[in-house]
Design a protein around this motif. Structure first.
Motif, short mmCIF file in Angstrom:
data_model
loop_
_atom_site.label_atom_id
_atom_site.label_comp_id
_atom_site.label_asym_id
_atom_site.label_seq_id
_atom_site.Cartn_x
_atom_site.Cartn_y
_atom_site.Cartn_z
N SER A 131 0.86 -1.17 0.00
CA SER A 131 0.00 0.00 0.00
C SER A 131 0.90 1.22 0.00
N VAL A 132 0.35 2.36 -0.39
CA VAL A 132 1.12 3.61 -0.41
C VAL A 132 0.45 4.59 0.54
N ALA A 133 1.21 5.09 1.50
CA ALA A 133 0.70 6.07 2.46
C ALA A 133 1.33 7.42 2.16
N LEU A 134 0.51 8.45 2.03
CA LEU A 134 1.00 9.80 1.75
C LEU A 134 1.39 10.48 3.05
N VAL A 135 2.59 11.09 3.03
CA VAL A 135 3.12 11.76 4.20
C VAL A 135 3.37 13.22 3.87
N ASN A 159 4.81 10.55 11.23
CA ASN A 159 4.79 11.00 9.83
C ASN A 159 3.35 11.00 9.33
N ARG A 160 2.67 12.10 9.60
CA ARG A 160 1.28 12.23 9.19
C ARG A 160 1.17 12.93 7.83
N SER A 362 8.77 0.37 -8.20
CA SER A 362 8.47 -0.85 -7.45
C SER A 362 7.76 -0.51 -6.15
N ASN A 363 8.29 0.49 -5.44
CA ASN A 363 7.70 0.88 -4.16
C ASN A 363 8.34 2.19 -3.72
N PHE A 364 7.78 2.79 -2.66
CA PHE A 364 8.35 4.00 -2.06
C PHE A 364 8.90 3.66 -0.68
N SER A 365 9.98 4.36 -0.32
CA SER A 365 10.54 4.25 1.03
C SER A 365 11.34 5.50 1.32
N PHE A 366 11.58 5.74 2.58
CA PHE A 366 12.54 6.78 2.97
C PHE A 366 13.09 6.45 4.34
N TYR A 367 14.30 6.97 4.58
CA TYR A 367 14.94 6.77 5.88
C TYR A 367 14.73 8.00 6.75
N GLY A 375 6.84 1.91 1.93
CA GLY A 375 5.47 2.11 1.49
C GLY A 375 4.95 3.51 1.78
N PHE A 376 5.86 4.47 2.08
CA PHE A 376 5.47 5.84 2.38
C PHE A 376 6.04 6.79 1.33
N LEU A 377 5.18 7.66 0.81
CA LEU A 377 5.59 8.70 -0.12
C LEU A 377 5.57 10.03 0.63
#
Length: 405
Positions: A131-135, A159-160, A362-367, A375-377
């Motif tokens: 799933s993709v969660a918008l931040v 991270n809202r 493929s997917n989103f991620s961040f550190y 799974g966070f954009l």
């Protein structure tokens, strides 16, 4: 008196005959030149017809092949024998290069080929289960396609999603055409890096012009150096200062763009590419990274875009042998990036910039510190635009219409 007239008549007759002969010769020469020009125009028109027929034939073979179509040399003749040509389609960096010769090889046409994908959602996420969660201020306008899961607003207290976050239509299902047609063939571009260098260091400064063909281990372009339709093979290339590359074809292990350089053309790095450019890039440009797996746990391949503003660009991560078990984030796009074009990544992306066009990842991620948010954009803004038509290499098999550049 009579004898005097005869004396004038002979020279006059000779003069008239000479004038008639000169006019006749001029007329004959004019007709001859006109016939030669007509024949030249006919030959040129016929060669153009053969080139057009060859391109259409190549596009037909590309469209009907299940995998990227290649040929070292293929002769083709129409049933009546009036149209004949020789074609080659071989790998040249990330793209295939089509070369066409007419029947007597007197004329040659050469260009890169690929596909212009058909209309698709602004965002396509290819990971099998995600799933993709918008931040923050993240936005996706123009639809999102996922194999499973959903797109939503993050409610995590760390991270809202902000009040400016937004998404619209979601398409979910692993049988959607965006997933059925997409395949990657990075193994075809692997041999592009098998180059022997006859020079170890090449530095271009001031107003130096690069040669048409350059094979050098370390290439430095700085000052006001320029490259016009040049082909560069290198281990490392550094492009900085006010350097200019126009319709270039560059293949190297690592590529670095910095300062006020301007670039246009095709750029393929095997291991890493860094882009940090102050000026807006107005030419068509393709930035591609191959990537390679060193061991079961170590993967080398990084597309890092720190600063880029471009009107017509493709950011491509081919991700050879990459899979979701690999650590790290191979594609990083900062908030100083604003691109009209496309981003296609066979890997995980940390996207915080702006893109107008289409994106496939493929997917989103961040550190955040040592924590990986998969799974966070975060803050990235993607806006679909059906008017954006960027040629993709056929080793990214996305379907669409074959074309050339």
């Amino acid at each position: 008196m009579f004898g005097s007239k005869r004396g004038y008549t002979l020279p006059l007759t000779i003069v008239i005959l000479l004038i008639i002969g000169f006019l006749s010769f001029s007329f004959y020469d004019m007709v001859k030149r006109e016939r030669m020009e007509s024949f030249r125009r006919y030959g040129s028109a016929y060669a153009s017809l053969e080139f057009e027929s060859a391109a259409n034939y190549a596009f037909y073979r590309m469209a009907t092949a299940k995998e990227p179509w290649r040929t070292d040399s293929l002769r083709h003749s129409s049933k009546d024998g009036k149209i004949q040509f020789i074609i080659r389609q071989v790998q040249d960096g990330a793209f295939a290069r089509l070369t066409v010769c007419n029947r007597d090889s007197s004329k040659t046409f050469s260009s890169v080929t690929g596909y212009i994908p058909k209309a698709r959602p602004a965002l396509v996420v290819t990971a099998p289960q995600t799933s993709v969660a918008l931040v923050g201020d993240a936005r996706v306008e123009g639809g999102t396609a996922l194999k499973s899961g959903r797109i939503n607003y993050s409610t995590n207290y760390k991270n809202r999603a902000s009040k400016d976050a937004f998404y619209d239509t979601a398409f979910v299902g692993d049988t959607l055409p965006y997933f059925d047609t997409l395949k990657y063939y990075p193994e075809l571009s692997r041999k592009s890096f098998d180059t022997t260098f006859n020079r170890q260091s090449c530095i271009f400064d001031g107003t130096d012009a690069l040669p048409e063909e350059l094979r050098c281990a370390t290439v430095v372009m700085q000052g006001d150096s320029r490259c016009n339709e040049c082909h560069i093979s290198a281990d490392r290339i550094f492009i900085r200062g006010r350097s200019t590359l126009t319709k270039a074809n560059v293949i190297a292990r690592t590529i670095s763009f910095k300062d006020s350089a301007t670039a246009g053309g095709f750029f393929l790095a095997r291991d890493s590419m860094e882009i940090d450019l102050k000026l807006e890039q107005k030419s068509k440009i393709w930035f591609s990274v191959q990537g390679q797996r060193k061991t079961e746990t170590e993967y080398v391949g990084k597309l890092s875009v720190q600063k880029l503003k471009a009107k017509n660009a493709a950011l491509l991560f081919l991700g050879e042998n990459w899979d979701e078990t690999q650590k790290g984030i191979p594609v990083e796009i900062t908030d100083k990036v604003d691109v009209t074009g496309t981003l296609v990544a066979n890997g995980v992306v940390d996207f915080r910039g702006k893109l107008k066009g289409h994106m496939t990842v493929s997917n989103f991620s961040f550190y955040e510190g040592e924590t990986l948010w998969r799974g966070f954009l975060k803050n990235g803004q993607i806006k679909g635009d059906t008017a954006v038509h960027i040629l993709l290499p056929d080793i990214i098999h996305f379907g669409g219409d074959p074309s050339y550049e």
